[in-house]
Design an enzyme around this catalytic site. Structure first.
Site, PDB file in Angstrom:
ATOM      1  N   ARG A 225       0.734  -0.956  -0.062  1.00  7.51           N
ATOM      2  CA  ARG A 225       0.120  -0.108   0.001  1.00  7.51           C
ATOM      3  C   ARG A 225       0.792   1.110  -0.071  1.00  7.51           C
ATOM      4  O   ARG A 225       1.883   1.209   0.546  1.00  7.51           O
ATOM      5  CB  ARG A 225      -0.868  -0.084   1.244  1.00  7.51           C
ATOM      6  CG  ARG A 225      -2.159  -1.100   1.118  1.00  7.51           C
ATOM      7  CD  ARG A 225      -2.879  -0.566   0.128  1.00  7.51           C
ATOM      8  NE  ARG A 225      -4.318  -1.733   0.091  1.00  7.51           N
ATOM      9  CZ  ARG A 225      -4.196  -2.737  -0.729  1.00  7.51           C
ATOM     10  NH1 ARG A 225      -3.169  -2.765  -1.567  1.00  7.51           N
ATOM     11  NH2 ARG A 225      -5.123  -3.434  -1.068  1.00  7.51           N
ATOM     12  N   HIS A 273       0.708  -0.067 -10.356  1.00 11.04           N
ATOM     13  CA  HIS A 273      -0.146  -1.005  -9.705  1.00 11.04           C
ATOM     14  C   HIS A 273      -0.400  -2.211 -10.282  1.00 11.04           C
ATOM     15  O   HIS A 273      -1.751  -2.404 -10.513  1.00 11.04           O
ATOM     16  CB  HIS A 273      -1.382  -0.053  -9.121  1.00 11.04           C
ATOM     17  CG  HIS A 273      -2.039  -0.810  -7.916  1.00 11.04           C
ATOM     18  ND1 HIS A 273      -2.598  -0.115  -7.038  1.00 11.04           N
ATOM     19  CD2 HIS A 273      -2.082  -1.926  -7.372  1.00 11.04           C
ATOM     20  CE1 HIS A 273      -3.195  -0.690  -6.165  1.00 11.04           C
ATOM     21  NE2 HIS A 273      -2.901  -1.981  -6.333  1.00 11.04           N
TER      22      HIS A 273
END
Length: 310
Positions: A225, A273
């Site tokens: 994250r 990502h």
């Protein structure tokens, strides 16, 4: 009587999930009505992405569980209207993808591949890397993804330390926990892999103080994250050479803004990502199994602990 399942996610996701979900539910012998438009009072299960327009769960009075499409639940776990079980996505396709990405980038930094891939300038660089057994890798976060990555790195021969909030026991991994364990885990990290969930306790876990505990020249790999890292503290550590490189797949704002300093920094690798994605075919099997369990009165898989946030 059919089981009513609401698919509460973006239209683009419905297009790729409808067929795999229909197939997986059928294979489980579940007679289901699967739709993006069901009256809330008739819904038995909600297949959910946190970017869904569904944010108030109060009308879903009959629903037995919310089955998340994503591994991360930080955008839903604190929703005060959600009072039924929440299951996160633990999908063997997603896990395998994460293992491959983490292993690839750990090996890239361990072998010093950038020196050769980017060093086609006529200079002969005969520096051989150490063996994996002489390279210390720390994995912060030993959930499903972190444990799978740690196990693979052990199989490759790396000296692996793992840290988690609660004590764990993984063969071949030096498992630590608690504040003292975190400090020891950081000191043992020639390469640091971040796979922690995002909670109030883990936000900015890598800050000026904790970054300083890493060995000089450590490498950071973050597919977990973005907010686990204080961006400014990381840039300062990179600029002074304490951290040799950071490979980052996740960010506080995504897509990463074009003017963010990470893009142009010579010691930062940005990937968009892509470390791992939920695979519709395998994720559908996980969801169908949880629906089967709910209908049979069995415990749901991968339930989220609301107090810990994951």
């Amino acid at each position: 009587m059919p089981v009513n399942i609401l698919f509460a996610a973006r239209a683009a996701q419905w297009r790729i999930y409808e067929a795999p979900l229909t197939k997986a539910l059928s294979e489980q012998g579940i007679d289901a009505t699967l739709s993006t438009d069901l009256a809330p009072e008739n819904v038995d299960y909600i297949i959910y992405a946190p970017d869904s327009t569904v944010q108030d769960f109060t009308p879903y009075t009959r629903a037995k569980a919310v089955l998340n499409l994503w591994a991360g639940v930080e955008n839903i776990v604190g929703n005060p209207t959600l009072r039924i079980p929440l299951a996160r996505m633990v999908d063997h396709g997603l896990t395998q993808g994460m293992v491959e990405w983490v292993t690839g980038h750990v090996l890239r930094h361990h072998l010093g591949m950038d020196r050769h891939i980017l060093g086609q300038d006529g200079e002969w660089r005969p520096d051989a890397p150490p063996l994996a057994s002489d390279r210390r890798v720390t994995v912060l976060g030993l959930g499903a993804l972190g444990e799978a990555c740690a196990r693979m790195l052990v199989r490759l021969g790396f000296a692996v330390t793992g840290w988690s909030r609660r004590p764990k026991d993984i063969p071949g991994v030096s498992c630590l926990s608690g504040d003292a364990g975190l400090h020891a885990a950081l000191k043992a990290a020639d390469i640091l892999v971040l796979l922690l969930p995002l909670t109030d306790e883990t936000e900015n876990l890598l800050n000026a103080d904790t970054l300083a505990r890493l060995p000089e020249g450590a490498v950071i790999v973050n597919p977990g994250r973005g907010p686990l890292i204080d961006d400014d503290a990381l840039l300062a550590a990179l600029d002074r050479g304490h951290v040799a490189h950071a490979t980052l797949d996740v960010f506080r704002v995504e897509p990463l803004p074009a003017d963010h300093p990470f893009w142009a920094h010579p010691k930062v690798t940005v990937t968009p990502h892509i470390a791992s994605e939920t695979r519709p075919e395998t994720a559908a099997q996980v969801i169908a199994e949880n629906v089967r369990r709910g209908e049979s009165g069995e415990p749901f898989l991968h339930l989220v602990d609301r107090e810990s946030g994951y």
